[in-house]
Design a protein around this motif. Sequence first.
Motif, short mmCIF file in Angstrom:
data_model
loop_
_atom_site.label_atom_id
_atom_site.label_comp_id
_atom_site.label_asym_id
_atom_site.label_seq_id
_atom_site.Cartn_x
_atom_site.Cartn_y
_atom_site.Cartn_z
N ALA A 1 0.83 -1.20 0.00
CA ALA A 1 0.00 0.00 0.00
C ALA A 1 0.86 1.25 0.00
O ALA A 1 0.59 2.22 -0.72
CB ALA A 1 -0.93 0.00 1.21
N SER A 2 1.91 1.24 0.81
CA SER A 2 2.82 2.39 0.87
C SER A 2 3.55 2.58 -0.44
O SER A 2 3.78 3.72 -0.88
CB SER A 2 3.82 2.21 2.01
N LEU A 3 3.92 1.48 -1.08
CA LEU A 3 4.63 1.56 -2.36
C LEU A 3 3.78 2.31 -3.38
O LEU A 3 4.28 3.18 -4.10
CB LEU A 3 4.96 0.15 -2.86
N VAL A 4 2.49 1.97 -3.45
CA VAL A 4 1.59 2.64 -4.39
C VAL A 4 1.52 4.14 -4.11
O VAL A 4 1.66 4.97 -5.01
CB VAL A 4 0.19 2.02 -4.33
N GLU A 5 1.30 4.49 -2.84
CA GLU A 5 1.14 5.91 -2.49
C GLU A 5 2.44 6.68 -2.68
O GLU A 5 2.43 7.83 -3.15
CB GLU A 5 0.66 6.03 -1.04
N PHE A 6 3.57 6.08 -2.33
CA PHE A 6 4.85 6.78 -2.45
C PHE A 6 5.24 6.98 -3.91
O PHE A 6 5.88 7.98 -4.26
CB PHE A 6 5.95 6.02 -1.71
N VAL A 7 4.87 6.04 -4.78
CA VAL A 7 5.13 6.21 -6.21
C VAL A 7 4.38 7.42 -6.74
O VAL A 7 4.91 8.23 -7.52
CB VAL A 7 4.75 4.94 -7.00
N GLU A 8 3.11 7.57 -6.32
CA GLU A 8 2.32 8.71 -6.76
C GLU A 8 2.90 10.01 -6.23
O GLU A 8 2.96 11.02 -6.95
CB GLU A 8 0.87 8.53 -6.31
N ALA B 1 10.24 0.35 4.40
CA ALA B 1 10.92 -0.33 3.30
C ALA B 1 10.42 0.17 1.95
O ALA B 1 11.20 0.35 1.00
CB ALA B 1 10.72 -1.84 3.42
N ALA B 2 9.10 0.41 1.85
CA ALA B 2 8.54 0.93 0.60
C ALA B 2 9.07 2.32 0.31
O ALA B 2 9.43 2.65 -0.83
CB ALA B 2 7.01 0.95 0.69
N LEU B 3 9.13 3.16 1.35
CA LEU B 3 9.65 4.52 1.18
C LEU B 3 11.11 4.48 0.72
O LEU B 3 11.50 5.22 -0.20
CB LEU B 3 9.53 5.29 2.49
N ALA B 4 11.92 3.62 1.36
CA ALA B 4 13.33 3.53 0.99
C ALA B 4 13.49 3.06 -0.46
O ALA B 4 14.32 3.59 -1.21
CB ALA B 4 14.05 2.56 1.93
N ALA B 5 12.67 2.08 -0.88
CA ALA B 5 12.75 1.57 -2.24
C ALA B 5 12.39 2.64 -3.27
O ALA B 5 13.08 2.81 -4.28
CB ALA B 5 11.83 0.36 -2.40
N VAL B 6 11.32 3.38 -2.99
CA VAL B 6 10.87 4.42 -3.93
C VAL B 6 11.90 5.55 -4.00
O VAL B 6 12.23 6.04 -5.09
CB VAL B 6 9.49 4.95 -3.53
N GLY C 1 13.95 6.58 -7.25
CA GLY C 1 13.77 7.95 -7.73
C GLY C 1 15.10 8.68 -7.86
O GLY C 1 15.34 9.40 -8.84
N LEU C 2 16.01 8.50 -6.90
CA LEU C 2 17.32 9.14 -6.96
C LEU C 2 18.17 8.57 -8.09
O LEU C 2 18.97 9.29 -8.70
CB LEU C 2 18.04 8.96 -5.62
N LEU C 3 18.00 7.29 -8.38
CA LEU C 3 18.81 6.65 -9.41
C LEU C 3 18.39 7.04 -10.82
O LEU C 3 19.23 7.27 -11.70
CB LEU C 3 18.77 5.13 -9.25
N ILE C 4 17.07 7.12 -11.07
CA ILE C 4 16.61 7.32 -12.45
C ILE C 4 16.06 8.72 -12.71
O ILE C 4 15.98 9.13 -13.87
CB ILE C 4 15.55 6.27 -12.83
N HIS C 5 15.68 9.44 -11.66
CA HIS C 5 15.14 10.81 -11.81
C HIS C 5 13.99 10.86 -12.81
O HIS C 5 13.84 11.83 -13.55
CB HIS C 5 16.25 11.78 -12.26
N LYS C 6 13.19 9.83 -12.84
CA LYS C 6 12.02 9.78 -13.72
C LYS C 6 10.86 9.14 -12.98
O LYS C 6 11.07 8.41 -12.00
CB LYS C 6 12.32 8.97 -14.99
#
Length: 252
Positions: free
Chosen positions: A18-25, A168-173, A177-182
């Motif tokens: 759930a956090s992964l979805v929200e953090f991606v947005e 963990a979801a926040l760290a992954a996102v 995000g820092l690696l690809i900047h997209k």
Amino acid sequence: MIFGDAHSGSAFLAAFLASLVEFVEALTIVLAVGTVRGWRSAFLGAGLGAALLVALILLLGPTLGLIPITWLQLTVGVLLLLFGIRWLRKAILRGAGIIALHDEEKIYEKETAELRSAGLSRLGGFDAIATATAFKAVTLEGLEVVFIVIAVGATGGMLVPASIGAGAALAAVLLLGLLIHKPLTKVPENGLKLVVGVMISAFGVFWIGEGLGDPWPGADWAIPGLGLGFLAAALLAIALVRMSLARPESRS
């Protein structure tokens, strides 16, 4: 052990997905802000939003321990079920093709266009519009994360694995995000929303039963079973809606 049973493992996984979805947005909007208006203001807004969310978790999590456990289980169960059904409804409509799939690339383009058209507003050396936009994105998307972490974790004493899942979801996102900047367009967000809706709905039904004083067969292992039931119902609903749309009379 933090992940020693089905309940703690399910709490971690539900909070993580759930956090992964929200953090991606949220990341999509923060990236748009940083690209167009500057990274310093984007990071400031995102940081302020994250600090507010952490404060809410620290404040509300222990407070729930003062409520009688059966009342808490029943109330949280109903809220989780309503929350999960809302996610499932959207996932079913998207899966059936009735509403458009969530497209992070289009959201990114829309946000960048709006930010470019906005005027310049400085406050203490920072771009006020950029800071406010990043703050709003992180806060609004993160509020659902806070609710899920507290609701999934607090009722069964599983706040730690749920918090670890969200972290963990926040760290992954953030790392991606820092690696690809997209925008993370490759993340199967719509599929994740279906899974999250299934898991949260399963938690809701489980806690409703616990709150009513009816023990589940298999105890915590009933949660994966309930999840499979919701998943089967959702997939069946998608198939039925697609079949209905494919009939000639449905297009006339």
